[in-house]
Enzyme design. Structure first.
Site, PDB file in Angstrom:
ATOM      1  N   SER A   1      50.855  -0.463  -3.015  1.00  0.00           N
ATOM      2  CA  SER A   1      51.529   0.807  -2.781  1.00  0.00           C
ATOM      3  C   SER A   1      51.440   1.586  -4.086  1.00  0.00           C
ATOM      4  O   SER A   1      51.863   1.098  -5.141  1.00  0.00           O
ATOM      5  CB  SER A   1      52.989   0.568  -2.389  1.00  0.00           C
ATOM      6  OG  SER A   1      53.580   1.784  -2.000  1.00  0.00           O
ATOM      7  N   GLU A   2      50.880   2.803  -4.034  1.00  0.00           N
ATOM      8  CA  GLU A   2      50.481   3.450  -5.286  1.00  0.00           C
ATOM      9  C   GLU A   2      51.656   3.899  -6.143  1.00  0.00           C
ATOM     10  O   GLU A   2      51.460   4.207  -7.316  1.00  0.00           O
ATOM     11  CB  GLU A   2      49.510   4.606  -5.024  1.00  0.00           C
ATOM     12  CG  GLU A   2      50.059   5.760  -4.223  1.00  0.00           C
ATOM     13  CD  GLU A   2      49.711   5.648  -2.744  1.00  0.00           C
ATOM     14  OE1 GLU A   2      49.630   4.512  -2.234  1.00  0.00           O
ATOM     15  OE2 GLU A   2      49.540   6.706  -2.100  1.00  0.00           O
ATOM     16  N   ASN A   3      52.870   3.922  -5.594  1.00  0.00           N
ATOM     17  CA  ASN A   3      53.998   4.228  -6.470  1.00  0.00           C
ATOM     18  C   ASN A   3      54.237   3.097  -7.480  1.00  0.00           C
ATOM     19  O   ASN A   3      54.813   3.334  -8.545  1.00  0.00           O
ATOM     20  CB  ASN A   3      55.268   4.535  -5.672  1.00  0.00           C
ATOM     21  CG  ASN A   3      55.527   3.585  -4.531  1.00  0.00           C
ATOM     22  OD1 ASN A   3      54.589   3.081  -3.887  1.00  0.00           O
ATOM     23  ND2 ASN A   3      56.787   3.322  -4.247  1.00  0.00           N
TER      24      ASN A   3
END
Lengths: 212, 243, 243, 212
Positions: A46-48
């Protein structure tokens, strides 16, 4: 008969390989997680700032500090790790993610992708999409084959502002699947949804592609 | 029970911002969506009445919460963000021309902030090559690959939120609430941190500290946390049964 | 007691390097001085008989230990380092022209490695402006300040050492043994990690992991660690007495 | 009578201020830690990746995983933190360290510093010195006033390869202290060791400097 969202996701899931690190976009791409073959080790990023996304939580077990890139509540796994968004996009830009599945507004026959902006409409921003297509090793796009007015979305060149140039490796729509050997090759038709004819596909597609 | 004290420790969010907040400054605000935002410091920023802010933040909050509160009061002149889809008031101000907006790809934004804090003037990334994002920016082609020059970002003030902090300013974040907070802590001329619990030095393990205290000039323990969820998503519990 | 297993786990240092090590490749080797070096993998690299290596490492070990072992056997063709003062054999080979040497300022070396792992082609730093280090490199002057363009570094193989690791490749370093290991783990096309203790997933807290497993393709538990001290420095105990 | 190494270090310690983050080089600079005024909060950074260096360990308590930039065994404090060398030099280059005390081979009257290389001799490398002088807010140099053959080391221009240009704010030798208001100003003589005359200092210094 066109493929359903789930059927599209299941076809995208056929891209998964054992040991892959994968980033799934919002919408149909998120559904791909439901079709990971049993026993296959796939790690979702998840790119966060997370590796090893687990499923959505049970009611009452939501944690406000634990969300995915779509801001949905999620859960962690024993193998999970957290990191900053700078480290996360270092991972993405640095080519460490094996596969990204993304939605699209338009795909060009040259592999260009447009999925973030419609001039004249409110622009919400590109989020991490430009970084993902620039950095991830293999990019698979899933989308409805035509827009609501029936016009083709797989076309000679994107007309909307681009997210990336020559970045799409495979395109899965509700009508068909197109793929190419590498980023110097043209797309080739791989498969059509049941009941879709070659002629029908041609009329709904302005992009050129090789026959199956 | 009294809080730990020290030269960096302030009693309230308002006092921690006093003397730093001025009209027209640039503020970096940590968080992704509503996750890991400095909620008490944002309220204090609003209550300070400061105007004309340039705010660097991945998102813009929602209408009634987070940075949305500062938009409602029109204290923000410009946003530097990657995605602002959650906010109606934002949309209205942007369309009416009241609000200036600079979109950065999320990874470019994160890296520009890291670069600013790390003394890197600029860097070359593939992200955005051939798109609107690259227009007006220097580009170079190396072995057929196009690289876009992006510049480091710094701020007059960074506001960050952590799970634990000690009186030296050492911070530990929790889960995905880490997001943009660590880089922003490095890129503020003054960085003010708020933490859910403030502890004495020695209570945080040195190997586990995410933000070393050198980056934090002021710290508060937030009086309360709403930790609002933006997109509550759950799955069904399996039916109860004899296992 | 059997070790945890998994697709990334190898039984020995030699097997973990098999198929990756070839003559004339570039190897990044973690550690600062003798602290945090991949001691078992260095021995395996020597025993593999590979030749013509370019080694990226802040230092070059000492004569009988660490990278010094590979220098002694003349397996290294070129070093990219910031300081190599501790090694007599190094000096001899360098002066005789057998060994090529590229000095980078320590921070520039660290950042080049990080850039390589993070998909940054190059970056601008003040470090080295106006010195030999900047010669032949692009420079630009912005507001009177000179910035030197430095390029990202990647390697065919990175060998890193951590304190704990799990079978997914997640790593935790201990104290200053962290040093260059985290960046090098990101910049190897193949990264092999050795750890003092290999554990099952779930034994390392997700918030405390320094190197996420995505960066580690192969992992071993080192059979033994000398953890040699280069510069033992102590102070006198205060005289015993009634306190 | 020239100042001893300890006396030089004590004079460098007068640069310390409450709350400072400080990086001390190898040699005389390391001794500065012994002269931190009681009650003053000064945090020592070690560029390999540590903030909050403690004193050397007692015998038998050395930890091979805990060394400073001179590879000496050290200890940690309750407030210590560890980080990678990339993060450490981000801290240095980014201007977060208040003061660096370094040794030198030569200092130019223009603030140039040479301390890493003598052409024709074996070069050991610059380590972190170039990053420190490029990034730290204030740079204090401590050195013997003359080289062993009696030649001046504080001179109009450095002749040795540079570590940094226009980076020295203050120079403390065994004979005298020179300082300048900012990096656009010339150095001024501040203080001399007991028994050193203005004339003697002039004969041992080729750099120009303002009188006290």
């Amino acid at each position: 008969m066109a493929w359903s969202r789930d059927e599209i996701a299941a076809r995208a899931a056929a891209e998964l390989r054992d040991g892959y690190y994968v980033n799934l976009g919002i919408g149909i791409p998120t559904l791909v997680a439901n079709f990971i073959p049993a026993g296959m080790r796939v790690v979702l990023q998840s790119e966060n700032g997370m590796l090893g996304m687990g499923p959505f939580p049970f009611e009452g077990e939501e944690d406000p500090d634990l969300i995915n890139a779509g801001k949905q509540t999620i859960t962690e796994l024993p193998s999970s790790s957290y990191f900053s968004s700078a480290d996360s996009f270092g991972m993405i830009r640095g080519g460490h993610i094996d596969l990204s599945v993304l939605g699209a507004m338009e795909v060009g026959e040259n592999g260009d992708l447009a999925n973030w902006m419609v001039p004249g409409k409110v622009v919400k921003g590109m989020g991490g999409a430009m970084d993902l297509v620039a950095g991830v090793k293999r990019v698979v796009v899933v989308m409805e084959h035509c827009s609501r007015d029936g016009s083709a979305k797989f076309k000679p060149r994107c007309e909307l502002p681009l997210t990336g140039t020559n970045v799409v490796d495979k395109l899965i729509t509700d009508l068909a699947i197109f793929s190419r050997a590498d980023r110097h090759s043209p797309f080739q038709l791989l498969e059509m949804a049941p009941g879709v004819s070659l002629d029908e596909l041609r009329t709904r597609t302005t992009a050129r592609y090789l026959p199956p | 029970m009294s809080l730990p004290t020290g030269p960096k420790v302030y009693a309230t969010a308002a006092s921690a911002l006093a003397g730093v907040v001025r009209d027209n400054i640039t503020v970096m605000s940590g968080g992704f969506g509503l996750c890991g935002i400095a909620e008490n410091l944002i309220v204090a920023l609003r209550d300070s009445g400061v105007k004309g802010l340039t705010v660097v933040s991945n998102n813009a909050g929602v209408d009634e919460y987070g940075l949305g509160m500062l938009l409602k009061t029109r204290q923000i002149r410009k946003m530097i963000s990657s995605y602002v889809g959650e906010n109606k008031e934002f949309e209205r101000q942007y369309l009416s021309g009241e609000l200036e907006l600079e979109f950065n790809p999320q990874g470019t934004l994160a890296e520009r902030i890291r670069a600013g804090g790390a003394g890197i003037w600029g860097f070359y990334t593939r992200t955005g090559a051939g798109t609107l994002v690259a227009e007006g920016k220097e580009q170079r082609v190396v072995d057929g690959e196009t690289w876009v020059l992006e510049k480091g970002l710094v701020a007059d003030l960074s506001i960050v939120k952590a799970w634990r902090g000690d009186t030296e300013g050492n911070l530990i974040y929790r889960k995905t609430a880490r997001n943009f907070n660590p880089m922003m802590a490095t890129a503020g001329r003054v960085t003010v941190a708020e933490v859910e619990k403030l502890v004495e030095p020695g209570e945080l393990a040195p190997d586990q500290i995410h933000t070393p205290g050198i980056f934090v000039q002021r710290i508060i323990q937030g009086p309360a946390y709403r930790r609002q969820i933006e997109n509550r998503t759950i799955r069904k519990r399996p039916a109860a049964g004899v296992s």
